[in-house]
Design a protein around this motif. Structure first.
Motif, short mmCIF file in Angstrom:
data_model
loop_
_atom_site.label_atom_id
_atom_site.label_comp_id
_atom_site.label_asym_id
_atom_site.label_seq_id
_atom_site.Cartn_x
_atom_site.Cartn_y
_atom_site.Cartn_z
N TRP A 85 0.84 -1.21 0.00
CA TRP A 85 0.00 0.00 0.00
C TRP A 85 0.87 1.25 0.00
N GLU A 86 1.94 1.23 0.79
CA GLU A 86 2.81 2.40 0.88
C GLU A 86 3.50 2.67 -0.45
N MET A 87 3.90 1.61 -1.14
CA MET A 87 4.56 1.78 -2.43
C MET A 87 3.62 2.40 -3.45
N GLU A 88 2.36 1.99 -3.43
CA GLU A 88 1.40 2.55 -4.38
C GLU A 88 1.05 4.00 -4.03
N ALA A 89 1.05 4.33 -2.73
CA ALA A 89 0.65 5.66 -2.31
C ALA A 89 1.77 6.70 -2.49
N MET A 90 2.99 6.24 -2.51
CA MET A 90 4.12 7.17 -2.58
C MET A 90 4.45 7.59 -4.00
N MET A 112 6.96 7.19 -6.39
CA MET A 112 8.01 6.20 -6.46
C MET A 112 9.38 6.80 -6.78
N ALA A 113 9.41 7.81 -7.55
CA ALA A 113 10.69 8.37 -7.98
C ALA A 113 11.40 9.14 -6.88
N PRO A 133 10.15 0.58 -11.14
CA PRO A 133 10.06 1.04 -9.75
C PRO A 133 9.19 0.16 -8.86
N MET A 134 8.23 -0.56 -9.45
CA MET A 134 7.39 -1.47 -8.68
C MET A 134 7.99 -2.87 -8.59
N MET A 135 9.28 -2.98 -8.94
CA MET A 135 10.02 -4.23 -8.83
C MET A 135 9.47 -5.31 -9.75
N VAL A 136 9.06 -4.93 -10.95
CA VAL A 136 8.56 -5.85 -11.96
C VAL A 136 9.56 -5.89 -13.10
N SER A 137 9.76 -7.07 -13.67
CA SER A 137 10.68 -7.20 -14.80
C SER A 137 10.23 -6.32 -15.96
N VAL A 175 9.20 -11.60 -11.98
CA VAL A 175 8.47 -11.51 -13.26
C VAL A 175 7.23 -10.64 -13.13
N ALA A 176 6.36 -10.96 -12.15
CA ALA A 176 5.10 -10.23 -12.01
C ALA A 176 5.16 -9.15 -10.94
N GLY A 177 6.25 -9.08 -10.22
CA GLY A 177 6.39 -8.03 -9.21
C GLY A 177 6.68 -8.59 -7.85
N VAL A 178 7.79 -8.16 -7.26
CA VAL A 178 8.18 -8.65 -5.95
C VAL A 178 7.12 -8.30 -4.90
N MET A 179 6.47 -7.15 -5.07
CA MET A 179 5.45 -6.73 -4.12
C MET A 179 4.03 -6.88 -4.67
N ASN A 180 3.87 -7.69 -5.68
CA ASN A 180 2.53 -8.01 -6.19
C ASN A 180 1.94 -9.09 -5.28
#
Length: 281
Positions: free
Chosen positions: A58-63, A65-66, A158-162, A233-238
């Protein structure tokens, strides 16, 4: 006289049987209590880990990212960034792998208590769990370094996705092939047979519990490490992807013919890898 001796012998046998029944009933009650305590602890640890992951997602989506993210992708990471990433991986492995090890941990607790009733040494179940998590903590350190390298190579968003079909395709293909290897089968066999593993590798005392936890953690890591790599592949935080991988590992370990499910999944992963790599043409 003979009749009285026979009667006394019958009474003594009856008393012994009653004592044994009482002891058996007491032991079963203790085992049930231990099971509830250990299971409650595992549920609590896993729930806290999942709550932490949910908060991070949630924090990653709210912030922004850059600019505000604790692990930014637009600048060189410093020691704090890497430490936070390592903590994230450790918590994620606890959330994913503790539930899948529940059967092994509960079986250990049961055997450990029975050993104590036979005057054997007693080691807290937490020691066994600690050894298990030490191995996954080591894996988390390696995963952190791998993610750092992918970040430096600009292969993760930035969302840790390939961001690379090649990376995703290679990971899918490699994980699929791994599902069919003897290494995978050997490690999974130990994970699917808690009683067999503990009877073969049992060690007494706290050091023995730690050793068994480390050994089981090694088998578990050997069984699942390629699946964990699919997080890139799909996101470390997915969290949906994380939950799907956790559910798959549970099926592999606990469901009848879970090994067959793993082999079928391996074929699906190979096809997915081929499709991704085919997009490069």
């Amino acid at each position: 006289m003979g009749g009285r001796w026979a009667l006394d012998g019958h009474r003594r046998r009856g008393e012994r049987e009653r004592v044994m029944m009482q002891e058996g009933t007491t032991l079963e009650a203790v085992l049930r209590r231990d099971r509830l305590i250990v299971l409650g602890g595992l549920v609590g640890i896993s729930a806290l880990a999942w709550i932490y992951l949910g908060y991070m997602a949630w924090e990653m989506e709210a912030m922004d990212m850059a600019m505000q993210m604790a692990m930014p992708s637009v600048r060189v990471w410093n020691a704090v960034d890497i430490l936070l990433l390592f903590v994230m991986w450790v918590v994620m492995m606890v959330a994913m792998m503790v539930p899948t090890a529940a059967s092994m941990i509960l079986t250990y607790a049961m055997i450990n208590r029975r050993q104590q009733t036979q005057q054997g040494p007693f080691a807290p179940t937490a020691v066994f769990l600690g050894g298990y998590l030490v191995v996954w903590t080591g894996f988390s350190a390696l995963a952190t370094l791998a993610q750092w390298g992918l970040h430096e190579a600009a292969l993760l968003s930035p969302m840790m996705v390939s961001t690379s079909p090649v990376l995703g395709g290679v990971l899918f293909l490699s994980a699929g092939i791994f599902q069919w290897t003897p290494w995978k089968y050997t490690c999974l066999k130990h994970c699917r047979s808690p009683l067999g593993f503990l009877m073969t590798d049992w060690r007494e005392g706290a050091w023995g519990a730690l050793w068994m936890g480390l050994r089981h953690g090694s088998y578990c890591t050997g069984c699942c490490w390629f699946l964990m790599a699919l997080l890139f592949v799909a996101g470390v935080m997915n969290l949906l992807w994380v939950a799907m991988l956790t559910a798959f590992v549970l099926v592999e370990k606990m469901v009848p013919r879970g090994d067959l499910v793993g082999r079928v999944a391996g074929g699906v992963l190979v096809l997915a890898g081929i499709v991704l790599l085919g997009q490069m043409r």
